[in-house]
Design an enzyme around this catalytic site. Structure first.
Site, PDB file in Angstrom:
ATOM      1  N   THR A 177      16.554  90.280  16.823  1.00  0.00           N
ATOM      2  CA  THR A 177      17.083  91.434  17.220  1.00  0.00           C
ATOM      3  C   THR A 177      18.230  91.347  18.050  1.00  0.00           C
ATOM      4  OG1 THR A 177      15.642  91.569  19.235  1.00  0.00           O
ATOM      5  CG2 THR A 177      14.945  92.807  17.396  1.00  0.00           C
ATOM      6  N   GLY A 193       9.518  87.778  19.079  1.00  0.00           N
ATOM      7  CA  GLY A 193       7.676  87.652  18.793  1.00  0.00           C
ATOM      8  C   GLY A 193       6.965  87.408  19.950  1.00  0.00           C
ATOM      9  N   ASP A 304       4.515  90.123  32.229  1.00  0.00           N
ATOM     10  CA  ASP A 304       5.142  90.315  31.116  1.00  0.00           C
ATOM     11  C   ASP A 304       6.747  90.285  31.671  1.00  0.00           C
ATOM     12  OD1 ASP A 304       6.239  90.650  28.454  1.00  0.00           O
ATOM     13  OD2 ASP A 304       5.728  92.703  28.493  1.00  0.00           O
ATOM     14  N   ARG A 331      13.752  90.612  35.576  1.00  0.00           N
ATOM     15  CA  ARG A 331      12.732  91.427  35.500  1.00  0.00           C
ATOM     16  C   ARG A 331      11.771  91.471  36.516  1.00  0.00           C
ATOM     17  NH1 ARG A 331      10.448  92.928  29.255  1.00  0.00           N
ATOM     18  NH2 ARG A 331       8.509  93.915  30.161  1.00  0.00           N
TER      19      ARG A 331
END
Lengths: 552, 266
Positions: A177, A193, A304, A331
């Site tokens: 992407t 992925g 995540d 993040r």
């Protein structure tokens, strides 16, 4: 007789002149290497190898920015969040739209030269939107990664395909992407992925032929250093994707890449160990792909917290000493300053509420404080920030990025079995909401009415001082923001947000100078370029790319 | 943005309220009956819950409402009507690739449809659903609901219009709203009080808000859109404008029964 001969001569000269200008429009590696010397173009995803998204252009200033006028609009023909980053070369803009279409348009008028459409394989699996974030250019070629994990080279002038090679196995849910990174004569991409149990890697391809030059896995295999940060066969499907374009230091000959989450996402207990090099930055030799160093932000991640942020490079005097640093708002809620020669941790402080960890030790390793089951974790699953590109202005010395403030989620871990080509998540999460069943926030905004309110999280544009690791000022928005940043030599900061406002902010103090409601979410960074002595700023809002300039 | 707004976040996970009574119908059954299709087993719903969490929740959200125009838990779709439609969209994808195709096993596909049809409620929280006719009388009479709420073109507009509330709320949510409004009130519905620099005081309910503006319906039922730079003060109450009901549990059940019949235009 005499007349027609003259016309013929003029025609010939004209034709030769045209051919000469096409040759001049080549983009050799040297131009990309020195892209700061030609701010009229936007030659790489992050506006140069340092990824500062800082432009030397200064025609638009804090004083005249209110005079900006819309010049043209390009309407996207497909639905879905438009996260593509334009590349501008000598008055031609290259922009992609979903799923894998490349468009070449006149950067002054927005009119089309050509359009190339790749239709990805039907079984391409993308966790979070059929995104493509743009192309790379080199010489007379344009390069695009695809949702079905291919890399395609196009003729930059005609838009026809020159080669098309496999980057990963689409049946195993590999995808591309990101916009590729071109270094010397190679085109480098990483794979997505991480929600499907892939084993991530970065791979380089010969720009001329598409032949694979090297491939470096982000999870070390048996016999390689740090393989023991995994148990059993967890490494075979441990995720660690690379889905955002990296940076490059030509003096060190190192490329830098942010690595995504380990898999399964939320069940860290199922994959004991640090799970290297998930949630890390890795420094790879630009010619061979050899790993030179790594720094892991979040060992054994249960939240995540992909570290797919853009590595932003600067050569500054840091606390009295000239240093090659890397700035990173992660993040996981911490802002880091790292020595990019060695990977040494220099500074790290939380920029939003963080409760999964109580702080960082002297090596930058987080001290884990996992929350009891059913209790909220800060920052939430989408993170304190995410993939959207920051900016660093050498003039202000400040690092700018979009943060999600007061946003938390409640995680649930579950045992899950890996099955090829299927989601491998290890549980789930819910967003902390002010009332049961109240609307919350997720990936992208799809509703023009904000009925979730700022009580589930809101945007805070933060200006960070890398000298202290602390915030100098912030600019809040009611909804959260996935907008990237652009700074200029006139101390302007251009950005947006999910609300659809396009903002010009004073990069020195955070004052709002001008804004316009473009009506659709801005989920990428603006870019700037100039043609014929006129500076333009382009931004994508919703399904429209709008280009502004001063009256001329 | 200097506006002071209280941010009292409450946990969204509350213990399920359990009532006992004569006519207990689980939300799951009610919705399954509403669909008029067939009943799913609780095992299928359980399977579907797991599949949903793993495959669907990332985009559709834990409550199934994150994609515009779609609210899976209350059966609001863009094109889907029957279970066969659902099967097709899940298996083949839709919306120009925005909804990818999923290759689920037969029992997983059946499960996820069951979970959607069960209103995302694997437990099947038992809420008493009473007599809609008595409920309508209570709603318009001693329940005092109609003093603020409008239904099908009748009543004031200051509180949310409830004409389709039965289609967008679960029975459990309706019950909580009546018996414990402070924990059930959505933030957007909290009462607001604004004072403009033109010395106008506006009391009302927000419809939408962004960084620079707020849209609301005021106490005189006018739609107002205000710039925040024009506001001297902007207060958002933590408390709903209504108290917990004094109705008996049977009466509450009747009102819920009535509210569930409100499903917009047929």
């Amino acid at each position: 007789m005499r007349l027609s001969k003259q016309i013929g001569t003029i025609g010939l000269v004209f034709f030769l002149g045209l051919a000469a200008s096409n040759v001049a429009a080549q983009v050799p590696y040297e131009r990309i290497l020195n892209s700061q010397d030609e701010p009229e173009n936007w030659l790489t995803y992050n506006g140069g190898y340092k990824s500062q998204r800082y432009s030397q252009l200064d025609q638009i200033t804090p004083e005249n920015v209110t005079d900006l006028k819309l010049q043209w609009t390009l309407q996207n023909q497909v639905f879905g969040a438009w996260q593509s980053n334009p590349i501008v070369v000598d008055g031609i803009m290259y922009i992609t739209e979903r799923p894998n279409t490349v468009m070449a348009v006149d950067a002054i008028t927005g009119r089309f030269f050509w359009k190339y459409r790749h239709i990805p394989a039907e079984n391409a699996l993308i966790c979070c939107g059929a995104n493509n974030r743009g192309v790379a250019v080199l010489d007379d070629k344009v390069f695009m990664g695809t949702l079905d994990a291919r890399l395609i080279a196009l003729d930059r002038i005609t838009g026809s395909a020159l080669w098309d090679v496999e980057v990963g196995d689409v049946d195993l849910a590999y995808s591309v992407t990101m916009a590729p990174l071109v270094v010397k004569d190679q085109v480098i991409v990483g794979v997505g992925g991480g929600e499907f149990g892939i084993r991530g890697y970065v791979a380089a391809y010969d720009a001329e032929t598409g032949e694979e030059a090297w491939k470096t896995y982000t999870i070390p295999g048996p016999g390689e250093p740090n393989h023991d940060s995994w148990e059993g066969d967890d490494w075979e499907h441990g995720g660690a994707p690379v889905w955002i374009t990296g940076s490059f230091d030509p003096e060190l000959n190192l490329t830098y890449w942010g690595v995504g989450n380990p898999g399964p996402d939320w069940n860290a207990g199922q994959r004991p160990g640090d799970n290297l090099y998930s949630d890390s930055v890795i420094a790879l030799d630009a010619d061979t792909g050899e790993l030179k160093w790594y720094f892991q932000f979040t060992p054994n991640d249960a939240y995540d917290y992909d570290s797919v942020q853009v590595p932003v490079l600067a050569d500054i005097v840091w606390r009295g000493t000239p240093r090659k640093i890397m700035m990173w708002a992660n993040r996981n809620g911490y802002f880091y300053v790292i020595d990019r020669v060695t990977g040494e941790f220099l500074e790290g402080k939380p920029y939003v509420k963080v409760n999964w960890s109580s702080g960082l030790d002297e090596n930058g390793r987080p001290i884990p404080t996992p929350q009891p089951e059913g209790m909220p974790t800060y920052p939430g699953n989408q993170g304190g920030t995410n993939w959207y590109p920051p900016s660093f202005s050498p003039r202000t010395g400040l690092f700018y990025f979009s943060a999600w403030q007061d946003y938390a989620t409640i995680y649930r871990a579950e045992e899950s079995d890996y099955e090829p080509g299927r989601a491998f998540l290890g549980g789930g999460f819910s967003v902390l909401a002010p009332a049961p069943g109240a609307p919350t926030i997720g990936i992208g905004r799809t509703n023009p009415i904000n009925n979730w309110t700022n009580e589930v999280g809101f945007a805070s544009l933060k200006a960070m001082d890398p000298q202290t690791g602390e915030e100098v000022w912030s600019y809040d928005q009611f909804d959260v923001s996935d907008s990237g940043m652009l700074t200029t030599a006139s101390d302007l900061l251009f950005t947006g947000g999910r609300e659809g406002y396009f903002h010009a902010i004073d990069a020195r103090n955070g004052d709002l100078l001008w804004n316009v409601n473009l009506g659709g979410q801005i989920v990428m960074a603006p870019v700037t370029f100039s043609v014929g002595g006129v500076q333009y700023v382009s931004v994508i809002s919703g399904h429209a790319l709008s280009t502004f300039a001063l009256p001329h | 943005m200097k506006t002071q707004i209280s941010r009292t976040a409450r946990l969204s996970i509350l213990p399920a309220l359990a009532f006992s009574g004569l006519l207990a119908v689980s939300a799951q059954q009610a919705l399954a009956q509403e669909v008029g299709d067939h009943q799913y087993t609780s095992e299928a719903v359980e399977t579907g819950s797991q599949v949903y969490t793993q495959q669907c929740a990332l985009c559709h959200g834990p409550q199934g409402a994150l994609v515009d125009g779609i609210n899976l838990s209350i059966g609001q779709f863009r094109t889907v009507q029957s279970d066969a439609d659902l099967r097709q969209v899940i298996s083949e994808g839709a919306g120009q690739g925005r909804m990818p195709a999923f290759s689920l096993r037969a029992e997983e596909l059946r499960g996820v449809i069951a979970f959607i049809r069960a209103g995302f409620d694997p437990e099947g929280v038992a809420v008493i659903i009473g007599d809609p006719v008595r409920g309508k009388e209570l709603f318009e009479g001693e329940g005092q609901c109609a003093d603020c709420h409008r239904v099908r073109g009748v009543g004031p507009r200051t509180a949310p219009d409830l004409s389709n509330i039965g289609a967008i709320r679960t029975p459990a949510s309706l019950q909580r709203n009546i018996t414990d409004p402070a924990t059930a009130l959505l933030p957007i519905n909290r009462p607001v009080r604004l004072v403009t620099r033109f010395e106008e005081t506006i009391v009302g309910r927000r419809l939408n808000e962004d960084t620079y503006t707020v849209q609301l319906i005021d106490s005189t039922e006018r739609l107002r859109s205000l710039k925040k730079v024009d506001l001297i003060s902007y207060e958002i109450s933590d408390e709903p404008s209504k108290q917990p009901t004094t109705m008996s549990s049977d009466e509450v059940a009747d009102v819920i029964g009535y509210l569930l019949t409100l499903r917009g235009l047929e």
